[in-house]
Scaffold this motif. Structure first.
Motif, PDB file in Angstrom:
ATOM      1  N   TYR A 428      90.184  48.667  33.866  1.00 25.70           N
ATOM      2  CA  TYR A 428      91.075  48.842  32.725  1.00 25.70           C
ATOM      3  C   TYR A 428      91.520  47.482  32.177  1.00 25.70           C
ATOM      4  N   ALA A 459      97.692  61.622  37.100  1.00 22.61           N
ATOM      5  CA  ALA A 459      98.546  61.180  36.008  1.00 22.61           C
ATOM      6  C   ALA A 459      97.906  60.006  35.259  1.00 22.61           C
ATOM      7  N   ARG A 460      97.348  59.089  36.035  1.00 19.40           N
ATOM      8  CA  ARG A 460      96.719  57.917  35.417  1.00 19.40           C
ATOM      9  C   ARG A 460      95.463  58.307  34.631  1.00 19.40           C
ATOM     10  N   LYS A 462      94.953  61.095  33.165  1.00 15.46           N
ATOM     11  CA  LYS A 462      95.401  61.723  31.925  1.00 15.46           C
ATOM     12  C   LYS A 462      95.736  60.646  30.884  1.00 15.46           C
ATOM     13  N   GLU A 463      96.449  59.638  31.340  1.00 13.85           N
ATOM     14  CA  GLU A 463      96.833  58.534  30.452  1.00 13.85           C
ATOM     15  C   GLU A 463      95.613  57.849  29.845  1.00 13.85           C
ATOM     16  N   SER A 466      93.604  59.890  27.358  1.00 11.38           N
ATOM     17  CA  SER A 466      94.184  60.002  26.010  1.00 11.38           C
ATOM     18  C   SER A 466      93.988  58.678  25.260  1.00 11.38           C
ATOM     19  N   LEU A 467      94.024  57.560  25.972  1.00 12.19           N
ATOM     20  CA  LEU A 467      93.705  56.279  25.321  1.00 12.19           C
ATOM     21  C   LEU A 467      92.261  56.282  24.817  1.00 12.19           C
TER      22      LEU A 467
END
Ligand SMILES: [Zn+2]
Length: 474
Positions: A428, A459-460, A462-463, A466-467
């Motif tokens: 990332y 959770a990560r 998902k983040e 979406s990015l």
């Protein structure tokens, strides 16, 4: 075909930002690209550069360049400008800035400089181009069709940095080559970058006389290079007018005695020891010591120690290093090399002892953190490595080196979920969003995490997804 991927990416990335009408034409210093677009363009180019063999991932050198860059920018008219400096292993004399605050410096240029002020004068000039958003302005002024212009711009910027990239760019088509020639900064832009660079250099307490002196030396050095115009001249027309302007400006400020920078002298000596053949380096350091031709004697002994280490002459390397230590200010780089010598001799316990003591003294020096973690891993102590890395990650959460080392440590401990989660963070930070998502998917399926670890991965994921979706929309 990495370059064609880049073009595709830029084609996807650019148009919608424009459709939102972000930058208004005629804005003070940014006719065309918004700061966000500049950043995205810079990041795309950096992904290419980091994957190139000439990208010089040398922690002490990059740490030094970024410290000097930080010192300069914090004295500049625009101290909040974000910057990332990096070295390129290339003998050609060149330095270049990219949109978004990235500055690449060729090892050939660093070796041509003789003082920190000389190196800083080139960096400060590049910062002038960044602060004034010159590339963004050129894109606006030339009124290329938007999607094409950014793609060709990216290729052209890459092409401008090295010959190998230039040939790749030629394969892409004539448009990139045409754009490359249009990428030369105008006389006005060069003078503007010089003026801002001069102010920055002066505010940072460095020697402004180094600026005309070094640019003149660079011009002479470049003249002897055979073949086509070297990158620096191609992208920064260096004229007598510019040098005369620099000289006039330098004479307008009172003379200032700037102390010799040990950091610069040591980093440059180390670079010479690494870049020349070991035999040449040893001969050169020995003769400059014999003839007493040096700015810093401690740096000559230090460089000689590094060169001797390359030919595995560890006893003499140690002698030279202790000579250097006697003459120099305390320096974490000396401790780093002291450990490397012991490691070369296969004395791992002694290496660890040196690094542990050094870390107490220089806890913030990250090249030492990386080196220590690597030796712990070599010595089958992944828990020790993890403790050190996790502690530093609290302070440097943007450091991809730390995540890569963390991933290695988890791998050694056979903790697969955590390994791939750390690898995802490294990707990332390196701008590889797809790779990061894939690593998180592997982490999710690893089957060895507890409930909380699994929730954190989800959770990560998902983040980042979406990015990724956002980036695709653009
Ligand atoms: Zn320039």
């Amino acid at each position: 075909m990495r370059l064609s991927y880049l073009i595709l990416l830029l084609l996807l990335l650019v148009p919608s930002a424009y459709s939102e009408g972000l930058p208004e034409l005629g804005e003070a210093s940014q006719t065309d690209l918004s700061p966000l677009q500049e950043r995205q363009l810079g990041e795309s180019i950096m992904r290419e550069i980091r994957a190139d063999p000439s990208y010089y991932d040398d922690p002490p050198l990059n740490d030094y360049l970024n410290n000097l860059g930080y010192r300069l920018i914090s004295s500049s008219r625009d101290p909040k400008t974000s910057l990332e400096l990096f070295a390129i292993q290339d003998k050609e004399i060149n330095a270049f800035s990219l949109p978004g605050g990235y500055i690449g410096v060729n090892t050939g240029l660093i070796l041509l400089t003789q003082s920190e002020s000389e190196l800083a004068s080139v960096l400060a000039h590049e910062m002038g181009h960044i602060m004034q958003h010159h590339i963004a302005r050129m894109v606006g002024e030339q009124k290329w069709s938007i999607a094409t212009s950014l793609a060709t711009l990216a290729v052209a910027i890459l092409a401008a940095r090295s010959n190998s990239q230039a040939s790749q760019a030629a394969m892409v088509g004539g448009q990139a080559a045409a754009a490359q020639s249009q990428l030369n900064f105008t006389r006005e832009y060069e003078l503007e970058a010089d003026r801002i660079g001069f102010q920055t250099l002066n505010n940072a307490g460095l020697d402004v006389r180094a600026m005309p002196a070094f640019f003149e030396r660079m011009q002479k050095a470049i003249r002897f290079v055979e073949g086509s115009a070297p990158s620096y001249l191609r992208t920064h027309p260096l004229t007598y007018e510019r040098i005369a302007d620099m000289e006039n400006r330098a004479q307008s400020v009172p003379y200032r005695q700037v102390p010799v920078s040990q950091d610069f002298q040591f980093i440059r000596a180390r670079l010479r020891a690494q870049e020349e053949s070991p035999k040449d380096a040893i001969t050169n350091f020995e003769s400059s010591l014999q003839e007493k031709k040096y700015i810093s004697e401690a740096a000559q002994h230090f460089g000689l120690a590094v060169a001797l280490m390359r030919v595995k002459n560890y006893d003499r390397a140690e002698q030279e290093l202790s000579q250097s230590r006697k003459m120099a200010q305390p320096d974490p780089l000396i401790e780093l090399v002291a450990g490397q010598i012991k490691l070369g001799e296969g004395k791992i316990a002694e290496t660890i002892a040196i690094y542990q003591a050094a870390l107490k003294r220089y806890p913030e020096y990250r090249p030492l953190v990386y080196a220590t973690s690597n030796v712990y891993l070599l010595n089958h102590q992944p828990e020790e490595a993890l403790k050190l890395i996790s502690d530093r990650l609290q302070y440097y959460p943007q450091d991809y080196h730390l995540y890569l080392l963390q991933a290695k440590s988890y791998a050694d401990l056979d903790k697969k979920l955590l390994q791939h989660k750390s690898q995802a963070e490294a990707y990332y930070l390196l701008g590889n969003l797809r790779g990061a998502v894939e690593q998180l998917q592997i982490a999710q399926k690893s089957g060895d995490g507890d409930f909380y670890q699994l929730s954190a991965v989800e959770a990560r994921l998902k983040e980042l997804r979406s990015l990724e979706a956002e980036a695709k929309k653009q």
